[in-house]
Design an enzyme around this catalytic site. Structure first.
Site, PDB file in Angstrom:
ATOM      1  N   ALA A 156       0.831  -1.196   0.000  1.00 28.37           N
ATOM      2  CA  ALA A 156       0.000   0.000   0.000  1.00 28.37           C
ATOM      3  C   ALA A 156       0.867   1.248   0.000  1.00 28.37           C
ATOM      4  O   ALA A 156       0.386   2.340   0.275  1.00 28.37           O
ATOM      5  CB  ALA A 156      -0.920  -0.008   1.228  1.00 28.37           C
ATOM      6  N   ALA A 157       2.149   1.099  -0.297  1.00 31.11           N
ATOM      7  CA  ALA A 157       3.072   2.224  -0.235  1.00 31.11           C
ATOM      8  C   ALA A 157       2.778   3.262  -1.302  1.00 31.11           C
ATOM      9  O   ALA A 157       2.967   4.454  -1.097  1.00 31.11           O
ATOM     10  CB  ALA A 157       4.510   1.734  -0.374  1.00 31.11           C
ATOM     11  N   CYS A 158       2.313   2.813  -2.475  1.00 32.15           N
ATOM     12  CA  CYS A 158       2.030   3.741  -3.574  1.00 32.15           C
ATOM     13  C   CYS A 158       0.685   4.407  -3.323  1.00 32.15           C
ATOM     14  O   CYS A 158      -0.360   3.786  -3.419  1.00 32.15           O
ATOM     15  CB  CYS A 158       2.006   2.992  -4.909  1.00 32.15           C
ATOM     16  SG  CYS A 158       1.635   4.058  -6.313  1.00 32.15           S
ATOM     17  N   PHE A 159       0.736   5.707  -3.023  1.00 32.75           N
ATOM     18  CA  PHE A 159      -0.485   6.447  -2.736  1.00 32.75           C
ATOM     19  C   PHE A 159      -0.594   7.595  -3.723  1.00 32.75           C
ATOM     20  O   PHE A 159      -0.743   8.745  -3.361  1.00 32.75           O
ATOM     21  CB  PHE A 159      -0.452   6.965  -1.286  1.00 32.75           C
ATOM     22  CG  PHE A 159      -1.815   7.237  -0.723  1.00 32.75           C
ATOM     23  CD1 PHE A 159      -2.544   6.222  -0.133  1.00 32.75           C
ATOM     24  CD2 PHE A 159      -2.367   8.500  -0.774  1.00 32.75           C
ATOM     25  CE1 PHE A 159      -3.803   6.464   0.405  1.00 32.75           C
ATOM     26  CE2 PHE A 159      -3.627   8.760  -0.257  1.00 32.75           C
ATOM     27  CZ  PHE A 159      -4.335   7.737   0.338  1.00 32.75           C
TER      28      PHE A 159
END
Length: 290
Positions: A156-159
């Protein structure tokens, strides 16, 4: 196969529409209702703003009243949207539903595939920006990937901004959607434009001067398009809201790999939505907050 509920709530007031979306999200949080796709419209036509926008700075409320438009602040982000000649949709589903990526942006991509299929069913050459494959994947593809990963959540790091996966026709954006999450449940909702009145939209927004307004309007018109304009340029007949409902109902069902079972709002959802419409979405304390 998990059965999904389909709810069509018709044309509602601005406060009612946003309240129903939140009530459905809460009901799903509590396990009271299955994953849900909802279609709806607006009465009156309405300007909605994102939850982080400054209403007093960005909206011309005098013009809004003169045109007889409604107004509401969404629970999701994004910019101002004129809800008039359109079909509005919302999707409520748990974050841990099979095939839903943990990343907000990737979940946006997966859920928006139903929109892409709907546009293509209307005969439009629609594409999703940033999608490498020429074949339109469905939720089943992501469920297979889930099984290969042993159901381990994706990073979920890519926001990043959802604009990475915008839906475009003729190189211009044809649908606007936004997403929020609460207690493990996703709410994604958005506008499917039948006709676009850019003059009306820009007449109810604030600008530093008339030149700035015209400049921004021209930029907007180069980037946005509606369904019937695209069809007319192809020499095809324009479609109706009913045509949109049929195409996107099929598109969502196909993408989700399930049957959308017709249903209604529960008593819990109706009671909560009525309270939210009065106390939150119909109140200046929410709509005009800075």
């Amino acid at each position: 196969m998990t059965m999904w509920r389909f709810v069509h709530t018709g044309n509602r007031t601005p406060a009612e529409n946003m309240a129903i979306d939140e009530a459905m999200l809460t009901a799903h949080e509590r396990g009271l209702v299955p994953p849900t796709v909802r279609f709806y419209g607006w009465n009156p036509a309405t300007l909605s703003i994102g939850c982080f926008q400054h209403a007093a700075k960005e909206v011309d409320f005098t013009a809004l009243r003169e045109y007889g438009l409604g107004f509401v602040r969404r629970s999701t982000g994004g910019r101002a949207v004129l809800h008039d000649q359109e079909l509005t949709y919302s999707i409520i589903v748990s974050e841990n539903y099979p095939g839903i990526p943990a990343s907000v942006v990737e979940a946006y991509r997966v859920l928006s595939m139903g929109l892409l299929l709907g546009f293509r069913k209307l005969g439009l050459d629609a594409h999703m920006t940033g999608l490498e494959s020429s074949r339109t994947p469905t939720l089943a593809d992501w469920q297979v990937e889930d099984s290969r990963r042993g159901n381990k959540p994706m990073s979920a790091a890519c926001f990043d901004a959802p604009s990475k996966y915008e839906l475009v026709v003729e190189g211009r954006k044809i649908a606007g959607s936004a997403q929020m999450r609460s207690k493990g449940v996703i709410l994604q909702h958005g506008s499917i434009l039948l006709e676009l009145d850019s003059d009306l939209l820009f007449n109810v927004l604030n600008f530093t001067d008339s030149e700035d307004k015209q400049r921004m309007k021209k930029i907007f018109e180069r980037k946005a398009v509606d369904i019937n304009s695209c069809l007319r340029r192809k020499g095809d007949s324009p479609v109706t809201i009913r045509n949109l409902e049929e195409a996107f109902h099929q598109g969502f069902a196909e993408n989700l790999g399930t049957e959308l079972i017709p249903g209604t709002l529960t008593d819990f959802e109706i009671e909560l939505a009525n309270r939210l419409a009065e106390e939150k979405y119909g109140a200046d304390s929410w709509n005009l907050k800075k």
